[in-house]
Design a protein around this motif. Structure first.
Motif, PDB file in Angstrom:
ATOM      1  N   ALA A  42      16.472   8.126 -14.542  1.00 36.49           N
ATOM      2  CA  ALA A  42      17.485   9.003 -13.949  1.00 36.49           C
ATOM      3  C   ALA A  42      16.941  10.420 -13.790  1.00 36.49           C
ATOM      4  O   ALA A  42      17.137  11.060 -12.742  1.00 36.49           O
ATOM      5  N   ARG A  43      16.236  10.904 -14.794  1.00 39.03           N
ATOM      6  CA  ARG A  43      15.663  12.251 -14.714  1.00 39.03           C
ATOM      7  C   ARG A  43      14.570  12.318 -13.646  1.00 39.03           C
ATOM      8  O   ARG A  43      14.463  13.299 -12.908  1.00 39.03           O
ATOM      9  N   PHE A  44      13.765  11.279 -13.581  1.00 39.76           N
ATOM     10  CA  PHE A  44      12.708  11.218 -12.573  1.00 39.76           C
ATOM     11  C   PHE A  44      13.308  11.267 -11.164  1.00 39.76           C
ATOM     12  O   PHE A  44      12.764  11.922 -10.268  1.00 39.76           O
ATOM     13  N   THR A  45      14.415  10.569 -10.985  1.00 40.54           N
ATOM     14  CA  THR A  45      15.039  10.487  -9.662  1.00 40.54           C
ATOM     15  C   THR A  45      15.376  11.867  -9.112  1.00 40.54           C
ATOM     16  O   THR A  45      15.191  12.118  -7.914  1.00 40.54           O
ATOM     17  N   VAL A  46      15.836  12.768  -9.953  1.00 39.78           N
ATOM     18  CA  VAL A  46      16.243  14.093  -9.466  1.00 39.78           C
ATOM     19  C   VAL A  46      15.125  15.115  -9.533  1.00 39.78           C
ATOM     20  O   VAL A  46      15.201  16.155  -8.875  1.00 39.78           O
ATOM     21  N   ALA A  47      14.064  14.817 -10.307  1.00 38.70           N
ATOM     22  CA  ALA A  47      12.979  15.777 -10.459  1.00 38.70           C
ATOM     23  C   ALA A  47      11.788  15.491  -9.554  1.00 38.70           C
ATOM     24  O   ALA A  47      10.890  16.330  -9.439  1.00 38.70           O
ATOM     25  N   ARG A  48      11.777  14.318  -8.895  1.00 39.21           N
ATOM     26  CA  ARG A  48      10.608  13.932  -8.101  1.00 39.21           C
ATOM     27  C   ARG A  48      10.356  14.920  -6.956  1.00 39.21           C
ATOM     28  O   ARG A  48      11.272  15.543  -6.429  1.00 39.21           O
ATOM     29  N   LYS A  49       9.108  15.002  -6.582  1.00 38.39           N
ATOM     30  CA  LYS A  49       8.689  15.933  -5.525  1.00 38.39           C
ATOM     31  C   LYS A  49       8.340  15.206  -4.234  1.00 38.39           C
ATOM     32  O   LYS A  49       8.092  15.839  -3.214  1.00 38.39           O
ATOM     33  N   VAL A  50       8.307  13.861  -4.277  1.00 37.68           N
ATOM     34  CA  VAL A  50       8.040  13.056  -3.071  1.00 37.68           C
ATOM     35  C   VAL A  50       8.966  11.874  -3.083  1.00 37.68           C
ATOM     36  O   VAL A  50       9.518  11.500  -4.110  1.00 37.68           O
ATOM     37  N   GLY A  93       0.777  -1.237   0.000  1.00 39.47           N
ATOM     38  CA  GLY A  93       0.000   0.000   0.000  1.00 39.47           C
ATOM     39  C   GLY A  93       0.803   1.279   0.000  1.00 39.47           C
ATOM     40  O   GLY A  93       0.329   2.302   0.486  1.00 39.47           O
ATOM     41  N   GLY A  94       1.984   1.271  -0.569  1.00 36.99           N
ATOM     42  CA  GLY A  94       2.746   2.520  -0.627  1.00 36.99           C
ATOM     43  C   GLY A  94       4.103   2.336  -1.259  1.00 36.99           C
ATOM     44  O   GLY A  94       4.589   1.213  -1.416  1.00 36.99           O
ATOM     45  N   GLY A  95       4.709   3.445  -1.634  1.00 36.12           N
ATOM     46  CA  GLY A  95       6.051   3.397  -2.198  1.00 36.12           C
ATOM     47  C   GLY A  95       6.033   3.430  -3.714  1.00 36.12           C
ATOM     48  O   GLY A  95       5.095   2.938  -4.357  1.00 36.12           O
ATOM     49  N   LYS A  96       7.074   4.031  -4.300  1.00 36.65           N
ATOM     50  CA  LYS A  96       7.167   4.136  -5.752  1.00 36.65           C
ATOM     51  C   LYS A  96       7.629   2.830  -6.396  1.00 36.65           C
ATOM     52  O   LYS A  96       7.500   2.641  -7.590  1.00 36.65           O
ATOM     53  N   ARG A  97       8.249   1.942  -5.598  1.00 33.89           N
ATOM     54  CA  ARG A  97       8.791   0.670  -6.098  1.00 33.89           C
ATOM     55  C   ARG A  97       9.858   0.922  -7.166  1.00 33.89           C
ATOM     56  O   ARG A  97       9.934   0.212  -8.173  1.00 33.89           O
ATOM     57  N   LEU A  98      10.698   1.943  -6.945  1.00 32.07           N
ATOM     58  CA  LEU A  98      11.724   2.288  -7.921  1.00 32.07           C
ATOM     59  C   LEU A  98      12.744   1.167  -8.101  1.00 32.07           C
ATOM     60  O   LEU A  98      13.208   0.913  -9.216  1.00 32.07           O
ATOM     61  N   ARG A  99      13.092   0.491  -7.021  1.00 30.19           N
ATOM     62  CA  ARG A  99      14.116  -0.549  -7.106  1.00 30.19           C
ATOM     63  C   ARG A  99      13.673  -1.711  -7.992  1.00 30.19           C
ATOM     64  O   ARG A  99      14.410  -2.100  -8.902  1.00 30.19           O
ATOM     65  N   PRO A 100      12.503  -2.287  -7.768  1.00 35.98           N
ATOM     66  CA  PRO A 100      12.059  -3.328  -8.711  1.00 35.98           C
ATOM     67  C   PRO A 100      11.830  -2.796 -10.116  1.00 35.98           C
ATOM     68  O   PRO A 100      12.047  -3.514 -11.101  1.00 35.98           O
ATOM     69  N   PRO A 132       5.907  17.680   5.205  1.00 38.83           N
ATOM     70  CA  PRO A 132       5.647  16.331   5.737  1.00 38.83           C
ATOM     71  C   PRO A 132       4.446  15.674   5.066  1.00 38.83           C
ATOM     72  O   PRO A 132       4.435  14.456   4.861  1.00 38.83           O
ATOM     73  N   GLU A 133       3.426  16.475   4.704  1.00 36.85           N
ATOM     74  CA  GLU A 133       2.226  15.930   4.073  1.00 36.85           C
ATOM     75  C   GLU A 133       2.565  15.333   2.710  1.00 36.85           C
ATOM     76  O   GLU A 133       2.083  14.256   2.342  1.00 36.85           O
ATOM     77  N   ALA A 134       3.414  16.034   1.948  1.00 36.40           N
ATOM     78  CA  ALA A 134       3.797  15.532   0.622  1.00 36.40           C
ATOM     79  C   ALA A 134       4.658  14.290   0.729  1.00 36.40           C
ATOM     80  O   ALA A 134       4.523  13.357  -0.055  1.00 36.40           O
ATOM     81  N   MET A 135       5.546  14.257   1.715  1.00 35.50           N
ATOM     82  CA  MET A 135       6.487  13.151   1.852  1.00 35.50           C
ATOM     83  C   MET A 135       5.897  11.947   2.570  1.00 35.50           C
ATOM     84  O   MET A 135       6.410  10.834   2.462  1.00 35.50           O
ATOM     85  N   GLY A 136       4.826  12.156   3.343  1.00 36.28           N
ATOM     86  CA  GLY A 136       4.243  11.062   4.107  1.00 36.28           C
ATOM     87  C   GLY A 136       5.061  10.683   5.323  1.00 36.28           C
ATOM     88  O   GLY A 136       4.894   9.603   5.896  1.00 36.28           O
ATOM     89  N   LYS A 137       5.982  11.570   5.732  1.00 38.95           N
ATOM     90  CA  LYS A 137       6.821  11.343   6.902  1.00 38.95           C
ATOM     91  C   LYS A 137       7.363  12.687   7.355  1.00 38.95           C
ATOM     92  O   LYS A 137       7.238  13.695   6.642  1.00 38.95           O
ATOM     93  N   ALA A 138       7.990  12.723   8.524  1.00 38.92           N
ATOM     94  CA  ALA A 138       8.569  13.965   9.013  1.00 38.92           C
ATOM     95  C   ALA A 138       9.717  14.402   8.110  1.00 38.92           C
ATOM     96  O   ALA A 138      10.456  13.585   7.569  1.00 38.92           O
ATOM     97  N   THR A 139       9.855  15.713   7.926  1.00 41.99           N
ATOM     98  CA  THR A 139      10.962  16.263   7.147  1.00 41.99           C
ATOM     99  C   THR A 139      11.786  17.206   8.023  1.00 41.99           C
ATOM    100  O   THR A 139      11.364  17.606   9.101  1.00 41.99           O
ATOM    101  N   GLY A 140      12.975  17.545   7.550  1.00 45.97           N
ATOM    102  CA  GLY A 140      13.855  18.442   8.289  1.00 45.97           C
ATOM    103  C   GLY A 140      14.608  17.784   9.416  1.00 45.97           C
ATOM    104  O   GLY A 140      15.408  18.420  10.108  1.00 45.97           O
ATOM    105  N   LYS A 141      14.394  16.482   9.611  1.00 45.72           N
ATOM    106  CA  LYS A 141      15.039  15.799  10.732  1.00 45.72           C
ATOM    107  C   LYS A 141      16.526  15.558  10.505  1.00 45.72           C
ATOM    108  O   LYS A 141      17.301  15.513  11.452  1.00 45.72           O
TER     109      LYS A 141
END
Length: 319
Positions: free
Chosen positions: A311-319, A63-70, A255-264
């Motif tokens: 590769a382009r997606f990796t650096v341009a992603r927003k989440v 129920g989550g994750g981009k699954r970039l590795r697979p 944090p809302e966009a990332m689904g987790k705390a940010t700035g930590k």
């Protein structure tokens, strides 16, 4: 009349949409594969599947994750004409190791996070002991899948996949990078990392698994030694770019966009290229690494378009 600039923007938007569709398609296939592996039915060689453990494993994985590795494993194998079913199984095994690392990383002794992918982390939804065992079980299940001849009939390829994931996730890879990351916070005494030290840490903690994801696809696809070397260069550069982009997002995304705390990371004093190079310098480094990725797969021409887009997606992603 449509202007050349507008036409170019339209082509770029179409390519981006096509890439997003491919990414989602693989993610759906991974979700289905992992949901089946994490079902309640006892499998051959098992005595039983404890209900609480299975529920917590599903909570961690589904129920989550981009699954970039697979996705990288599948698309690399597809580019080479290899078995997509074999690549999907190998990529899903890598995803299980990634999920295990997140479960342990979220725990109080590590990064102490309450949210992951927009829902409570495993130790919050269940408890710390369960979270430890979930990570352990996900890791071993990953190697069980890689070693299963149902997905890869060639025993030499199975052996190479098992060896590769062990190295990428172990003391010289992800786990080793994790302890270097903790050390960079000053947990074990004062330390000052320069750019080279930071790159080494990130190449182990994040880059090793991403690079192996590409190599797994190369193995399944029957790549020659020279092809594997080129794809390994691609994977290493992609892993570095991914981590730098992640560090930028930790500073800039909500944090809302990332689904987790940010700035930590900044608060914890973690070693990042953003601290060493600044935001603009980090973005420039991402662009440089994308260039390395594109050069590494240039020999495949149009067949490598999806890997270039990744590769382009990796650096341009927003989440």
């Amino acid at each position: 009349m449509t202007s050349p600039k507008a036409s170019h923007a339209s082509v770029k938007a179409d390519a981006s949409q096509a890439f997003s569709h491919k990414l989602s398609s693989v993610a759906d296939a991974v979700e289905a594969f992992l949901a089946e592996r994490l079902g309640p039915e006892t499998q051959a060689g098992e005595i039983t599947r404890p209900v609480r453990l299975m529920e917590a494993m599903r909570h961690a994985v589904l129920g989550g994750g981009k699954r970039l590795r697979p996705f990288l494993a599948v698309e690399t194998a597809r580019m080479l004409g290899g078995s997509e079913a074999g690549a999907l199984a190998a990529g899903s095994a890598i995803e299980l190791v990634h999920c295990y690392s997140l479960v342990h990383d979220d725990m109080p002794a590590m990064d102490d996070d309450d949210m992951r992918r927009g829902k409570p982390t495993v130790h919050k939804a269940y408890d710390e002991a369960t979270a430890i065992l979930v990570g352990d079980a996900l890791q071993t299940l990953a190697f069980e899948i890689l070693a299963d001849s149902a997905w890869q009939p060639d025993p030499s390829i199975r052996a190479d996949l098992v060896l590769g994931l062990a190295k990428a996730s172990g003391l010289g890879g992800m786990v080793g990078g994790q302890i270097l990351d903790l050390g960079a916070e000053g947990r074990f005494g004062a330390v000052s990392l320069d750019v080279e030290d930071t790159l080494q840490l990130q190449a182990m903690k994040t880059g090793a698994i991403l690079a192996f994801s590409v190599d797994a696809g190369a193995l399944v696809g029957g790549a020659t030694p020279d092809q594997r070397a080129a794809l390994w260069r691609y994977g290493l550069a992609l892993g570095q770019a991914f981590q730098i982009a992640d560090d930028i997002l930790d500073r800039e995304a909500s944090p809302e966009a990332m689904g987790k705390a940010t700035g930590k990371d900044k608060d914890a004093g973690k070693a990042t290229l953003v601290d060493r190079l600044g935001i603009d310098g980090a973005r420039a480094e991402c662009d440089r690494l994308v260039g390395i990725c594109e050069e590494a797969v240039s020999a495949w021409g149009d067949k490598a378009q999806t890997l270039r887009e990744a590769a382009r997606f990796t650096v341009a992603r927003k989440v």
